[in-house]
Scaffold this active site. Structure first.
Site, PDB file in Angstrom:
ATOM      1  N   ARG A   1       0.819  -1.235   0.000  1.00 16.14           N
ATOM      2  CA  ARG A   1       0.000   0.000   0.000  1.00 16.14           C
ATOM      3  C   ARG A   1       0.846   1.276   0.000  1.00 16.14           C
ATOM      4  O   ARG A   1       0.388   2.329   0.447  1.00 16.14           O
ATOM      5  CB  ARG A   1      -0.966   0.022   1.178  1.00 16.14           C
ATOM      6  CG  ARG A   1      -1.973  -1.104   1.164  1.00 16.14           C
ATOM      7  CD  ARG A   1      -3.224  -0.760   1.923  1.00 16.14           C
ATOM      8  NE  ARG A   1      -4.147  -1.881   1.896  1.00 16.14           N
ATOM      9  CZ  ARG A   1      -4.200  -2.818   2.845  1.00 16.14           C
ATOM     10  NH1 ARG A   1      -3.412  -2.744   3.889  1.00 16.14           N
ATOM     11  NH2 ARG A   1      -5.051  -3.810   2.745  1.00 16.14           N
TER      12      ARG A   1
ATOM     13  N   LYS B   1       3.467  11.299 -11.495  1.00 14.43           N
ATOM     14  CA  LYS B   1       2.519  10.515 -12.290  1.00 14.43           C
ATOM     15  C   LYS B   1       3.147   9.157 -12.559  1.00 14.43           C
ATOM     16  O   LYS B   1       4.247   9.084 -13.112  1.00 14.43           O
ATOM     17  CB  LYS B   1       2.226  11.209 -13.620  1.00 14.43           C
ATOM     18  CG  LYS B   1       1.183  12.289 -13.512  1.00 14.43           C
ATOM     19  CD  LYS B   1       0.777  12.749 -14.907  1.00 14.43           C
ATOM     20  CE  LYS B   1      -0.257  13.850 -14.831  1.00 14.43           C
ATOM     21  NZ  LYS B   1      -0.564  14.402 -16.173  1.00 14.43           N
TER      22      LYS B   1
ATOM     23  N   GLU C   1       9.633  17.356 -25.400  1.00 14.45           N
ATOM     24  CA  GLU C   1       9.058  17.807 -24.117  1.00 14.45           C
ATOM     25  C   GLU C   1       9.671  19.153 -23.710  1.00 14.45           C
ATOM     26  O   GLU C   1       8.995  19.997 -23.129  1.00 14.45           O
ATOM     27  CB  GLU C   1       9.289  16.769 -23.012  1.00 14.45           C
ATOM     28  CG  GLU C   1       8.618  15.423 -23.244  1.00 14.45           C
ATOM     29  CD  GLU C   1       7.097  15.415 -23.030  1.00 14.45           C
ATOM     30  OE1 GLU C   1       6.536  16.463 -22.634  1.00 14.45           O
ATOM     31  OE2 GLU C   1       6.476  14.360 -23.271  1.00 14.45           O
TER      32      GLU C   1
ATOM     33  N   LYS D   1       8.263  22.697 -14.488  1.00 12.82           N
ATOM     34  CA  LYS D   1       7.307  21.642 -14.140  1.00 12.82           C
ATOM     35  C   LYS D   1       6.988  21.692 -12.655  1.00 12.82           C
ATOM     36  O   LYS D   1       5.835  21.554 -12.240  1.00 12.82           O
ATOM     37  CB  LYS D   1       7.869  20.279 -14.543  1.00 12.82           C
ATOM     38  CG  LYS D   1       6.898  19.176 -14.197  1.00 12.82           C
ATOM     39  CD  LYS D   1       6.999  17.952 -15.042  1.00 12.82           C
ATOM     40  CE  LYS D   1       5.842  17.026 -14.681  1.00 12.82           C
ATOM     41  NZ  LYS D   1       5.919  15.746 -15.325  1.00 12.82           N
TER      42      LYS D   1
ATOM     43  N   GLU E   1      -3.590  17.474 -10.679  1.00 13.66           N
ATOM     44  CA  GLU E   1      -4.168  17.857 -11.976  1.00 13.66           C
ATOM     45  C   GLU E   1      -5.645  18.237 -11.883  1.00 13.66           C
ATOM     46  O   GLU E   1      -6.474  17.781 -12.673  1.00 13.66           O
ATOM     47  CB  GLU E   1      -3.960  16.738 -13.001  1.00 13.66           C
ATOM     48  CG  GLU E   1      -4.039  17.257 -14.416  1.00 13.66           C
ATOM     49  CD  GLU E   1      -3.570  16.262 -15.454  1.00 13.66           C
ATOM     50  OE1 GLU E   1      -2.373  15.900 -15.423  1.00 13.66           O
ATOM     51  OE2 GLU E   1      -4.384  15.858 -16.292  1.00 13.66           O
TER      52      GLU E   1
ATOM     53  N   ARG F   1      -2.341  22.011 -13.803  1.00 12.53           N
ATOM     54  CA  ARG F   1      -1.397  20.993 -14.303  1.00 12.53           C
ATOM     55  C   ARG F   1      -1.798  20.461 -15.669  1.00 12.53           C
ATOM     56  O   ARG F   1      -0.955  19.932 -16.400  1.00 12.53           O
ATOM     57  CB  ARG F   1      -1.271  19.849 -13.274  1.00 12.53           C
ATOM     58  CG  ARG F   1      -0.229  18.828 -13.680  1.00 12.53           C
ATOM     59  CD  ARG F   1       0.144  17.863 -12.578  1.00 12.53           C
ATOM     60  NE  ARG F   1       1.116  16.895 -13.062  1.00 12.53           N
ATOM     61  CZ  ARG F   1       1.751  16.032 -12.301  1.00 12.53           C
ATOM     62  NH1 ARG F   1       1.528  15.997 -11.008  1.00 12.53           N
ATOM     63  NH2 ARG F   1       2.621  15.184 -12.822  1.00 12.53           N
TER      64      ARG F   1
ATOM     65  N   ASN G   1      -0.156  18.988 -20.347  1.00 12.01           N
ATOM     66  CA  ASN G   1      -0.577  17.994 -21.339  1.00 12.01           C
ATOM     67  C   ASN G   1      -0.585  18.577 -22.754  1.00 12.01           C
ATOM     68  O   ASN G   1      -1.072  17.934 -23.682  1.00 12.01           O
ATOM     69  CB  ASN G   1      -1.977  17.462 -20.998  1.00 12.01           C
ATOM     70  CG  ASN G   1      -1.988  16.729 -19.672  1.00 12.01           C
ATOM     71  OD1 ASN G   1      -0.995  16.103 -19.302  1.00 12.01           O
ATOM     72  ND2 ASN G   1      -3.086  16.817 -18.937  1.00 12.01           N
TER      73      ASN G   1
ATOM     74  N   HIS H   1      -0.347  16.449 -25.863  1.00  8.81           N
ATOM     75  CA  HIS H   1      -0.466  15.044 -25.484  1.00  8.81           C
ATOM     76  C   HIS H   1      -1.776  14.393 -25.923  1.00  8.81           C
ATOM     77  O   HIS H   1      -1.783  13.210 -26.256  1.00  8.81           O
ATOM     78  CB  HIS H   1      -0.268  14.878 -23.973  1.00  8.81           C
ATOM     79  CG  HIS H   1       1.180  14.900 -23.582  1.00  8.81           C
ATOM     80  ND1 HIS H   1       1.991  15.992 -23.827  1.00  8.81           N
ATOM     81  CD2 HIS H   1       1.975  13.972 -23.003  1.00  8.81           C
ATOM     82  CE1 HIS H   1       3.212  15.721 -23.395  1.00  8.81           C
ATOM     83  NE2 HIS H   1       3.229  14.513 -22.899  1.00  8.81           N
TER      84      HIS H   1
ATOM     85  N   HIS I   1      -0.904  11.357 -28.045  1.00  8.46           N
ATOM     86  CA  HIS I   1      -1.252   9.981 -27.658  1.00  8.46           C
ATOM     87  C   HIS I   1      -2.106   9.321 -28.741  1.00  8.46           C
ATOM     88  O   HIS I   1      -1.957   8.137 -29.027  1.00  8.46           O
ATOM     89  CB  HIS I   1      -2.032   9.972 -26.344  1.00  8.46           C
ATOM     90  CG  HIS I   1      -1.164  10.094 -25.127  1.00  8.46           C
ATOM     91  ND1 HIS I   1      -1.671  10.386 -23.886  1.00  8.46           N
ATOM     92  CD2 HIS I   1       0.158   9.946 -24.944  1.00  8.46           C
ATOM     93  CE1 HIS I   1      -0.689  10.422 -23.004  1.00  8.46           C
ATOM     94  NE2 HIS I   1       0.437  10.169 -23.626  1.00  8.46           N
TER      95      HIS I   1
ATOM     96  N   HIS J   1       6.993   8.216 -28.035  1.00  8.25           N
ATOM     97  CA  HIS J   1       6.100   9.167 -27.355  1.00  8.25           C
ATOM     98  C   HIS J   1       6.443  10.617 -27.741  1.00  8.25           C
ATOM     99  O   HIS J   1       5.555  11.410 -28.071  1.00  8.25           O
ATOM    100  CB  HIS J   1       6.205   8.967 -25.842  1.00  8.25           C
ATOM    101  CG  HIS J   1       5.487  10.009 -25.043  1.00  8.25           C
ATOM    102  ND1 HIS J   1       4.112  10.134 -25.065  1.00  8.25           N
ATOM    103  CD2 HIS J   1       5.941  10.992 -24.228  1.00  8.25           C
ATOM    104  CE1 HIS J   1       3.757  11.143 -24.291  1.00  8.25           C
ATOM    105  NE2 HIS J   1       4.841  11.687 -23.771  1.00  8.25           N
TER     106      HIS J   1
HETATM  107  N1  GLY Z   1       3.625  14.937 -18.211  1.00 11.09           N
HETATM  108  C1  GLY Z   1       2.640  15.808 -17.721  1.00 11.09           C
HETATM  109  C2  GLY Z   1       2.520  15.819 -16.243  1.00 11.09           C
HETATM  110  O1  GLY Z   1       3.345  15.263 -15.548  1.00 11.09           O
HETATM  111  O2  GLY Z   1       1.583  16.386 -15.730  1.00 11.09           O
END
Ligand code: GLY
Length: 353
Positions: free
Chosen positions: A120, A142, A184, A217, A227, A231, A235, A238, A242, A254
């Protein structure tokens, strides 16, 4: 060495400096509670760096175990996480012990998810060895694996205890893998203000460039860890990226998807009168200078359909990120059914080519 604080609920630091990989053990000893570590890597990074990292942890008094899995997006599945969790159990890792993710974004995302799930929740450190992982994936917590329906659809927010970026590892990267990290970096430039775009164009020192990207970031993630809103700006490129990756059967990287996604977002924004002109042209020139793709054979309609499964979708609404000026983007919520219409103008310019 550069140092960036990431002020999430459980704060941590990202350190950027040449030779840091050999100090992984000593640096981790200051932030990890236990002295047993499962080093997780893939078949690309392990032959280059595993021995160095294992020795570093051993020197710092850690008992080490290892888990190496095949490189590539196909291995980023729950089945690999399950094998890793079984290996952690077999190695006797307890709740105070931890994991070290040594490799690119796939290794970091998968290891982070395993650390979130094992007993956990256990600690982990990020030792990114690709530019993409350094400037983006390793920071912000993430973690995820892919489902058949799409990328990163199964995951958790779980922050690392430490991120160590050693730019020496970039020298061994194949050009295409280095370039996807630059996608990126350019994404951050499109979000983070004109100065960052200028520094990318002028070829800033790599250690500083990585630190600047992590700073950007970190400033976003520290204000919106989960997010809820802000945040989502990270994206940029993305949702469409994606979709293009998925349509290609994940045969493109990617970062290549992000590159095309940036071009779709900027072109659609300009052509729909939502962005000042010139933004798409500058992004195209920065991306093309890195040999990144700026067009795709898939049509806008195909891309919009593939984007329907995007995990950012909430009910019938998708929030796409669109540039509005140089170094400035906005969140643009749109009914899912209108997405194809928004990007149809990209056909013949970015898509369907
Ligand atoms: N790669 C986007 C984020 O970490 O929010």
């Amino acid at each position: 060495m550069e140092r960036v604080a990431v002020n999430t609920a459980a704060p941590y630091e990202a350190l950027i400096g040449r030779g840091l990989l050999a100090e992984a053990g000593a640096r981790s000893a200051g932030v990890l509670r236990g002295r047993k570590i499962m080093i997780v890597s893939d078949e690309n990074a392990a032959p280059l760096y595993l021995e160095r990292v294992r020795e570093s942890f051993a020197r710092a008094g850690f008992m080490t175990a290892e888990f190496v899995f095949p490189a590539g997006e196909e291995a980023k599945r729950l089945s690999t996480v399950e094998r890793l969790l079984d290996a952690a159990d077999a190695a006797g890792l307890t709740r105070t012990d931890g994991f070290a993710a040594l490799g690119g974004g796939v290794v970091g995302d998968l290891t982070g998810l395993a650390a979130a799930l094992y007993l956990r929740g256990t600690d982990f450190v990020q030792l990114p060895t690709t530019l993409l992982a350094m400037v983006d994936a390793s920071v912000g917590g993430k973690t995820a694996v892919n489902l058949t329906a799409g990328k990163n659809l199964c995951g958790a927010f779980h922050q690392p205890r430490l991120v160590l970026c050693d730019p020496d590892t970039l020298a061994t990267l194949p050009p295409a893998i280095y370039a996807e990290g630059m996608a990126e970096v350019i994404k951050h430039g499109a979000l983070g203000g004109p100065e960052l775009l200028d520094r990318i164009r002028d070829g800033e020192d790599m250690e500083r460039l990585i630190a600047d990207n992590i700073r950007l970031k970190s400033s976003v993630v520290s204000r919106d860890e989960r997010e809820g809103g802000l945040r989502q700006l990270l994206n940029l490129g993305h949702t469409f990226g994606h979709a293009v990756e998925k349509l290609s059967g994940f045969r493109i990287y990617h970062g290549e998807g992000v590159s095309v996604g940036l071009m779709i977002a900027a072109t659609a924004a300009e052509k729909n009168g939502l962005c000042v002109s010139g933004v798409a042209a500058e992004l195209r020139s920065l991306l093309a200078a890195q040999n990144l793709p700026v067009t795709t054979p898939f049509s806008a309609e195909e891309i919009a359909a593939a984007a329907m499964n995007d995990k950012k979708r909430r009910g019938d609404t998708l929030t796409v990120v669109l540039p509005e000026a140089r170094g400035k983007c906005m969140l643009y919520p749109i009914p899912a059914a209108e997405l194809a219409g928004l990007i149809a103008c990209c056909d013949g310019e970015v898509t369907g080519l």
